[in-house]
Write an enzyme that holds these catalytic residues in place. Structure first.
Site, PDB file in Angstrom:
ATOM      1  N   ASN A 144       0.834  -1.209   0.000  1.00  0.00           N
ATOM      2  CA  ASN A 144       0.000   0.000   0.000  1.00  0.00           C
ATOM      3  C   ASN A 144       0.865   1.255   0.000  1.00  0.00           C
ATOM      4  O   ASN A 144       1.962   1.286   0.557  1.00  0.00           O
ATOM      5  CB  ASN A 144      -1.002  -0.012   1.174  1.00  0.00           C
ATOM      6  CG  ASN A 144      -0.363  -0.171   2.538  1.00  0.00           C
ATOM      7  OD1 ASN A 144       0.683  -0.788   2.667  1.00  0.00           O
ATOM      8  ND2 ASN A 144      -0.979   0.394   3.547  1.00  0.00           N
ATOM      9  N   LEU A 145       0.336   2.281  -0.653  1.00  0.00           N
ATOM     10  CA  LEU A 145       1.055   3.554  -0.814  1.00  0.00           C
ATOM     11  C   LEU A 145       0.070   4.685  -0.511  1.00  0.00           C
ATOM     12  O   LEU A 145      -0.904   4.874  -1.245  1.00  0.00           O
ATOM     13  CB  LEU A 145       1.586   3.663  -2.252  1.00  0.00           C
ATOM     14  CG  LEU A 145       2.193   4.999  -2.683  1.00  0.00           C
ATOM     15  CD1 LEU A 145       3.418   5.364  -1.844  1.00  0.00           C
ATOM     16  CD2 LEU A 145       2.585   4.941  -4.170  1.00  0.00           C
ATOM     17  N   GLU A 146       0.321   5.398   0.584  1.00  0.00           N
ATOM     18  CA  GLU A 146      -0.565   6.505   0.979  1.00  0.00           C
ATOM     19  C   GLU A 146       0.123   7.840   0.693  1.00  0.00           C
ATOM     20  O   GLU A 146       1.358   7.937   0.761  1.00  0.00           O
ATOM     21  CB  GLU A 146      -0.888   6.400   2.479  1.00  0.00           C
ATOM     22  CG  GLU A 146      -1.653   5.144   2.827  1.00  0.00           C
ATOM     23  CD  GLU A 146      -1.813   4.915   4.332  1.00  0.00           C
ATOM     24  OE1 GLU A 146      -2.534   3.976   4.711  1.00  0.00           O
ATOM     25  OE2 GLU A 146      -1.198   5.665   5.121  1.00  0.00           O
ATOM     26  N   GLU A 179      -3.069  -4.765  -3.241  1.00  0.00           N
ATOM     27  CA  GLU A 179      -3.510  -5.660  -4.310  1.00  0.00           C
ATOM     28  C   GLU A 179      -3.430  -4.955  -5.663  1.00  0.00           C
ATOM     29  O   GLU A 179      -3.036  -5.543  -6.676  1.00  0.00           O
ATOM     30  CB  GLU A 179      -4.969  -6.115  -4.068  1.00  0.00           C
ATOM     31  CG  GLU A 179      -5.171  -6.903  -2.786  1.00  0.00           C
ATOM     32  CD  GLU A 179      -5.480  -6.014  -1.575  1.00  0.00           C
ATOM     33  OE1 GLU A 179      -4.915  -4.903  -1.453  1.00  0.00           O
ATOM     34  OE2 GLU A 179      -6.286  -6.450  -0.738  1.00  0.00           O
ATOM     35  N   HIS A 193      -3.800   0.596  -3.060  1.00  0.00           N
ATOM     36  CA  HIS A 193      -3.861  -0.565  -2.169  1.00  0.00           C
ATOM     37  C   HIS A 193      -2.854  -1.626  -2.641  1.00  0.00           C
ATOM     38  O   HIS A 193      -2.473  -1.651  -3.818  1.00  0.00           O
ATOM     39  CB  HIS A 193      -5.271  -1.141  -2.149  1.00  0.00           C
ATOM     40  CG  HIS A 193      -6.289  -0.214  -1.528  1.00  0.00           C
ATOM     41  ND1 HIS A 193      -7.350  -0.655  -0.779  1.00  0.00           N
ATOM     42  CD2 HIS A 193      -6.376   1.144  -1.535  1.00  0.00           C
ATOM     43  CE1 HIS A 193      -8.066   0.384  -0.356  1.00  0.00           C
ATOM     44  NE2 HIS A 193      -7.504   1.492  -0.809  1.00  0.00           N
ATOM     45  N   CYS A 238     -10.686  -3.330  -3.526  1.00  0.00           N
ATOM     46  CA  CYS A 238      -9.732  -4.230  -4.185  1.00  0.00           C
ATOM     47  C   CYS A 238     -10.428  -5.425  -4.832  1.00  0.00           C
ATOM     48  O   CYS A 238      -9.990  -5.902  -5.878  1.00  0.00           O
ATOM     49  CB  CYS A 238      -8.682  -4.712  -3.191  1.00  0.00           C
ATOM     50  SG  CYS A 238      -7.532  -3.406  -2.750  1.00  0.00           S
ATOM     51  N   CYS A 269     -10.185  -5.444   0.759  1.00  0.00           N
ATOM     52  CA  CYS A 269     -11.348  -4.569   0.964  1.00  0.00           C
ATOM     53  C   CYS A 269     -12.243  -4.638  -0.276  1.00  0.00           C
ATOM     54  O   CYS A 269     -11.853  -5.190  -1.307  1.00  0.00           O
ATOM     55  CB  CYS A 269     -10.887  -3.141   1.222  1.00  0.00           C
ATOM     56  SG  CYS A 269     -10.212  -2.330  -0.240  1.00  0.00           S
TER      57      CYS A 269
HETATM   58 ZN   LIG Z   1      -7.985  -2.659  -0.715  1.00  0.00          ZN
END
Ligand SMILES: [Zn+2]
Length: 286
Positions: free
Chosen positions: A80-82, A95, A93, A123, A120
């Site tokens: 994940n990359l925020e 995935e 996300h 995804c 989630c």
């Molecule tokens: Zn997700």
């Protein structure tokens, strides 16, 4: 369950970083032989490698995913990359990152995806867009299942009359690219997946010491889990263990169609998350 030693994980992480999140068949096969396990078990054991590429300054919740393509025998990390101080909806996300990584590396299918946490809804919808979504196997810490079971009565490409899926090899009609577009960036543009807006787009991040990173636009039938080319390229940078703040940038270029012209704002928004003063070059093609 197969257990990799901390030293093996450390070495494999370093290798994956050098190959921008790719774990090739030549690395997987000896591990399968030594550990005497199946691919799902091995992917699970490798998840700490993928998770190490997570950049989650907001949630501090690190997620790793590994997509496996049985055709090439390669595995592709995702994390994940925020983006600090930006809309949460811009988050990539794990995935998405893994499937994007497989796609950028030329995979035309993904048969298994292992994830550190249940996917989630966003995804599940993103994965429903890929070739073979109806048989995609999902490996979770306490469960092996498939996408069909996690997303029954789904809405997908065919519901919008789209016979092609994400990862299917399909290029766009011939386009004359201006000189400032590199051959590699033009290729990425041609492989973008934009069946709903008909606005293919791609990004090139050129660095002085770490080479080039590419991103492609990947749309989704439900629109929202679409991945913009800038998110895609920054995710690839993250899978090399890098961020825009730690590389010496040469240029960042976004190319899209003059007709569609809808990626500039989102590209600028995610770039604002970083200290970089690199100017985004925006090129429109017809
Ligand atoms: Zn997700």
């Amino acid at each position: 369950m197969a257990v990799l030693t901390p030293l093996q994980i450390k070495n494999l992480t370093e290798q994956a970083k050098q190959s921008k999140g790719l774990i090739p068949k030549s690395v997987l096969t000896p591990l399968l032989n030594t550990l005497q396990c199946d691919i799902s078990t091995l992917l699970q054991a490798l998840l700490p490698v993928a998770t190490s590429f997570s950049q989650a300054p907001i949630s501090q919740f690190n997620v790793g995913a590994i997509a496996y393509d049985k055709t090439t025998g390669n595995a592709y990390c995702g994390a994940n990359l925020e983006f600090s101080h930006q809309a949460l909806s811009l988050t990539v996300h794990a995935e998405q990152a893994a499937i994007n990584n497989a796609w950028i590396n030329g995979a035309q299918s993904v048969s298994v995806i292992a994830i550190t946490a249940p996917p989630c809804g966003h995804c599940r919808q993103f994965m429903n867009e890929i070739v073979g979504a109806d048989t995609l196997k999902i490996v979770l810490p306490a469960l092996e299942t498939d996408l069909q079971s996690l997303l029954p009565h789904s809405f997908g490409p065919k519901d919008l009359g789209n016979e092609f899926c994400l990862l299917a090899l399909k290029t766009h009609e011939d386009i004359a690219f201006p000189e400032q577009i590199s051959h590699q960036l033009a290729q990425q543009f041609m492989l973008a997946y934009a069946p709903y807006s008909n606005n293919p787009a791609a990004v090139e991040i050129k660095t002085a010491s770490h080479g080039c990173f590419y991103g492609r636009y990947a749309e989704n039938a439900a629109y929202n889990p679409s991945l913009s080319p800038m998110q895609s390229a920054l995710s690839q940078l993250a899978l090399a263990g890098l961020t825009l703040n730690c590389v010496e940038l040469t240029s960042i270029t976004l190319v899209e169609t003059a007709n569609g012209h809808n990626q500039k704002a989102v590209a600028a928004a995610v770039l604002e998350s970083y200290c970089s003063d690199c100017v985004l070059q925006h090129v429109l093609v017809k």
